[in-house]
Write a protein that holds these residues in place. Sequence first.
Motif, short mmCIF file in Angstrom:
data_model
loop_
_atom_site.label_atom_id
_atom_site.label_comp_id
_atom_site.label_asym_id
_atom_site.label_seq_id
_atom_site.Cartn_x
_atom_site.Cartn_y
_atom_site.Cartn_z
N ASP A 16 0.80 -1.23 0.00
CA ASP A 16 0.00 0.00 0.00
C ASP A 16 0.84 1.29 0.00
OD1 ASP A 16 -0.93 -2.29 1.63
OD2 ASP A 16 -2.83 -1.21 1.73
N LYS A 45 1.45 4.09 -3.09
CA LYS A 45 1.14 5.52 -3.01
C LYS A 45 2.31 6.36 -3.49
CE LYS A 45 -2.26 5.02 0.64
NZ LYS A 45 -2.55 5.14 2.06
N ARG A 67 -6.21 -4.80 -1.57
CA ARG A 67 -5.79 -3.49 -1.04
C ARG A 67 -5.07 -2.66 -2.09
NH1 ARG A 67 -2.92 -5.63 4.13
NH2 ARG A 67 -1.60 -3.84 3.69
N ASP A 74 -6.03 -2.79 -5.40
CA ASP A 74 -6.89 -2.76 -6.58
C ASP A 74 -7.04 -1.37 -7.19
OD1 ASP A 74 -7.19 -5.48 -6.52
OD2 ASP A 74 -9.35 -5.46 -6.10
N SER A 75 -6.99 -0.33 -6.40
CA SER A 75 -7.12 1.02 -6.97
C SER A 75 -5.87 1.41 -7.77
CB SER A 75 -7.39 2.05 -5.88
OG SER A 75 -6.30 2.13 -4.97
N PHE A 76 -4.75 0.74 -7.54
CA PHE A 76 -3.50 1.05 -8.23
C PHE A 76 -3.25 0.15 -9.44
CE2 PHE A 76 -2.75 1.85 -3.63
CZ PHE A 76 -2.52 3.21 -3.68
N ARG A 122 -3.81 0.98 -13.58
CA ARG A 122 -2.85 1.92 -14.19
C ARG A 122 -1.49 1.27 -14.39
NH1 ARG A 122 -1.13 7.89 -11.83
NH2 ARG A 122 0.21 8.50 -13.58
N SER A 129 -10.80 -7.03 -7.93
CA SER A 129 -12.00 -6.33 -8.39
C SER A 129 -12.20 -6.53 -9.89
CB SER A 129 -11.87 -4.83 -8.09
OG SER A 129 -10.88 -4.26 -8.93
#
Length: 182
Positions: free
Chosen positions: A34, A38, A83, A85-87, A90, A106
Amino acid sequence: MTYEIQTAAIRSYLPKLRIGDRVLLSGTIYTSRDAAHKRIFEALDSGAPLPYPLQDAIIYYAGPTPAQPGMAVGSCGPTTAGRMDSFAPRLLDLGLAAMIGKGDRSAAVVDAIRRNGAVYFAAVGGAGALIAKHITQAEVIAYEDLGCESVKKMQVDALPLIVAIDATGANLYQTGRLAYQI
Protein backbone atom coordinates in the motif's frame (compact mmCIF):
# COMPACT_ATOMS: atom_id res chain seq x y z
CA MET A 1 -0.19 -28.05 -15.85
CA THR A 2 3.07 -26.98 -14.20
CA TYR A 3 5.42 -24.41 -15.74
CA GLU A 4 8.95 -23.50 -14.74
CA ILE A 5 9.25 -19.85 -15.73
CA GLN A 6 12.15 -17.41 -15.69
CA THR A 7 10.88 -13.89 -15.01
CA ALA A 8 12.83 -12.52 -17.97
CA ALA A 9 10.63 -14.67 -20.25
CA ILE A 10 7.30 -14.03 -18.50
CA ARG A 11 5.63 -12.33 -21.49
CA SER A 12 6.06 -15.41 -23.67
CA TYR A 13 4.20 -17.54 -21.11
CA LEU A 14 1.29 -15.23 -20.28
CA PRO A 15 -0.94 -16.26 -23.22
CA LYS A 16 -0.43 -19.97 -22.38
CA LEU A 17 -1.21 -19.84 -18.66
CA ARG A 18 -4.66 -20.86 -17.47
CA ILE A 19 -6.30 -20.64 -14.08
CA GLY A 20 -5.20 -23.48 -11.85
CA ASP A 21 -1.84 -23.89 -13.58
CA ARG A 22 1.08 -24.22 -11.22
CA VAL A 23 4.13 -22.05 -11.77
CA LEU A 24 7.62 -22.31 -10.34
CA LEU A 25 8.90 -18.78 -10.85
CA SER A 26 12.61 -17.91 -10.86
CA GLY A 27 14.30 -14.57 -11.40
CA THR A 28 13.67 -10.97 -10.35
CA ILE A 29 10.49 -9.73 -8.69
CA TYR A 30 9.72 -6.54 -6.74
CA THR A 31 7.80 -6.07 -3.52
CA SER A 32 5.29 -3.25 -3.24
CA ARG A 33 2.43 -2.83 -0.81
CA ASP A 34 0.00 0.00 0.00
CA ALA A 35 2.44 2.68 1.15
CA ALA A 36 4.92 1.96 -1.66
CA HIS A 37 2.12 2.06 -4.24
CA LYS A 38 1.14 5.52 -3.01
CA ARG A 39 4.70 6.74 -3.50
CA ILE A 40 5.00 5.08 -6.90
CA PHE A 41 1.84 6.93 -7.98
CA GLU A 42 3.26 10.21 -6.67
CA ALA A 43 6.36 9.55 -8.79
CA LEU A 44 4.24 8.73 -11.84
CA ASP A 45 2.14 11.89 -11.39
CA SER A 46 5.18 14.14 -10.93
CA GLY A 47 7.35 12.55 -13.61
CA ALA A 48 9.94 11.41 -11.06
CA PRO A 49 11.90 8.20 -11.66
CA LEU A 50 10.27 4.97 -10.55
CA PRO A 51 12.06 2.53 -8.22
CA TYR A 52 11.91 -0.20 -10.87
CA PRO A 53 10.88 -0.43 -14.52
CA LEU A 54 7.21 -1.36 -14.87
CA GLN A 55 7.54 -2.94 -18.32
CA ASP A 56 7.28 -6.72 -17.87
CA ALA A 57 7.80 -6.41 -14.10
CA ILE A 58 6.26 -8.73 -11.54
CA ILE A 59 5.08 -7.21 -8.27
CA TYR A 60 4.80 -9.35 -5.15
CA TYR A 61 2.41 -7.82 -2.65
CA ALA A 62 4.49 -8.59 0.43
CA GLY A 63 6.31 -6.94 3.30
CA PRO A 64 9.12 -9.31 4.22
CA THR A 65 10.23 -9.38 7.83
CA PRO A 66 13.94 -8.90 8.62
CA ALA A 67 16.25 -11.66 7.48
CA GLN A 68 17.14 -14.48 9.80
CA PRO A 69 20.72 -15.84 9.79
CA GLY A 70 21.43 -17.57 6.50
CA MET A 71 18.24 -16.27 4.85
CA ALA A 72 17.68 -13.42 2.36
CA VAL A 73 14.49 -12.37 4.21
CA GLY A 74 12.41 -13.47 7.16
CA SER A 75 8.83 -14.48 6.67
CA CYS A 76 7.52 -13.27 3.33
CA GLY A 77 3.86 -14.19 2.95
CA PRO A 78 1.52 -12.52 0.48
CA THR A 79 -0.58 -9.48 1.34
CA THR A 80 -4.27 -9.31 0.47
CA ALA A 81 -4.14 -8.08 -3.12
CA GLY A 82 -7.48 -6.27 -3.02
CA ARG A 83 -5.79 -3.49 -1.04
CA MET A 84 -3.89 -2.59 -4.23
CA ASP A 85 -6.89 -2.76 -6.58
CA SER A 86 -7.12 1.02 -6.97
CA PHE A 87 -3.50 1.05 -8.23
CA ALA A 88 -3.32 -2.10 -10.37
CA PRO A 89 -5.15 -1.04 -13.56
CA ARG A 90 -2.85 1.92 -14.19
CA LEU A 91 0.27 -0.14 -13.50
CA LEU A 92 -0.95 -2.89 -15.83
CA ASP A 93 -1.64 -0.30 -18.53
CA LEU A 94 1.95 0.91 -18.10
CA GLY A 95 3.38 -2.56 -18.78
CA LEU A 96 3.22 -4.55 -15.54
CA ALA A 97 3.18 -8.24 -16.53
CA ALA A 98 2.02 -9.95 -13.34
CA MET A 99 1.09 -9.55 -9.70
CA ILE A 100 1.47 -12.01 -6.83
CA GLY A 101 -0.77 -11.86 -3.78
CA LYS A 102 -3.66 -13.55 -2.07
CA GLY A 103 -7.39 -13.11 -2.46
CA ASP A 104 -9.77 -12.10 -5.22
CA ARG A 105 -9.44 -8.95 -7.34
CA SER A 106 -12.00 -6.33 -8.39
CA ALA A 107 -13.72 -6.31 -11.78
CA ALA A 108 -11.60 -3.30 -12.80
CA VAL A 109 -8.41 -5.26 -12.13
CA VAL A 110 -9.68 -8.33 -14.00
CA ASP A 111 -10.57 -6.09 -16.96
CA ALA A 112 -7.06 -4.56 -16.89
CA ILE A 113 -5.48 -8.02 -16.69
CA ARG A 114 -7.45 -9.13 -19.75
CA ARG A 115 -6.84 -5.86 -21.64
CA ASN A 116 -3.09 -6.11 -21.10
CA GLY A 117 -2.62 -9.88 -21.39
CA ALA A 118 -1.26 -10.05 -17.85
CA VAL A 119 -1.83 -12.55 -15.02
CA TYR A 120 -2.44 -12.60 -11.29
CA PHE A 121 -0.68 -15.34 -9.34
CA ALA A 122 -1.84 -16.54 -5.94
CA ALA A 123 0.72 -17.42 -3.31
CA VAL A 124 -0.35 -19.44 -0.33
CA GLY A 125 -1.26 -17.21 2.59
CA GLY A 126 0.04 -18.33 5.97
CA ALA A 127 3.12 -19.90 4.39
CA GLY A 128 5.48 -16.93 4.69
CA ALA A 129 8.32 -18.92 6.23
CA LEU A 130 8.10 -21.54 3.48
CA ILE A 131 7.96 -18.90 0.74
CA ALA A 132 11.06 -17.23 2.22
CA LYS A 133 13.06 -20.38 1.42
CA HIS A 134 12.57 -19.61 -2.30
CA ILE A 135 13.97 -16.07 -2.00
CA THR A 136 17.69 -16.16 -2.58
CA GLN A 137 18.45 -12.44 -2.50
CA ALA A 138 16.68 -9.26 -1.38
CA GLU A 139 17.73 -5.64 -1.34
CA VAL A 140 15.85 -2.48 -0.50
CA ILE A 141 15.75 -0.32 -3.63
CA ALA A 142 13.33 2.45 -2.57
CA TYR A 143 11.45 3.99 0.35
CA GLU A 144 13.65 2.51 3.07
CA ASP A 145 11.79 4.58 5.66
CA LEU A 146 8.74 2.33 5.12
CA GLY A 147 10.51 -0.57 6.85
CA CYS A 148 9.04 -3.92 5.83
CA GLU A 149 6.88 -2.07 3.25
CA SER A 150 9.92 -0.63 1.47
CA VAL A 151 10.33 -1.65 -2.16
CA LYS A 152 12.65 -4.61 -2.50
CA LYS A 153 14.22 -6.24 -5.51
CA MET A 154 14.27 -9.96 -4.86
CA GLN A 155 15.68 -12.98 -6.60
CA VAL A 156 13.46 -16.02 -6.33
CA ASP A 157 14.15 -19.64 -7.17
CA ALA A 158 11.22 -21.92 -8.03
CA LEU A 159 8.73 -19.78 -6.09
CA PRO A 160 5.54 -21.89 -6.08
CA LEU A 161 2.48 -20.03 -7.39
CA ILE A 162 -0.95 -20.77 -8.87
CA VAL A 163 -2.50 -18.85 -11.75
CA ALA A 164 -5.56 -17.25 -10.11
CA ILE A 165 -6.60 -14.90 -12.96
CA ASP A 166 -5.28 -15.60 -16.43
CA ALA A 167 -4.83 -13.34 -19.45
CA THR A 168 -8.32 -14.19 -20.72
CA GLY A 169 -9.87 -12.90 -17.49
CA ALA A 170 -10.81 -16.36 -16.20
CA ASN A 171 -10.88 -16.15 -12.40
CA LEU A 172 -10.15 -19.14 -10.17
CA TYR A 173 -11.78 -17.38 -7.22
CA GLN A 174 -15.08 -17.25 -9.12
CA THR A 175 -14.98 -20.68 -10.77
CA GLY A 176 -13.76 -22.31 -7.57
CA ARG A 177 -16.68 -20.90 -5.59
CA LEU A 178 -19.16 -22.04 -8.23
CA ALA A 179 -18.02 -25.63 -7.84
CA TYR A 180 -19.22 -25.62 -4.22
CA GLN A 181 -22.57 -23.84 -4.59
CA ILE A 182 -25.68 -25.87 -4.03
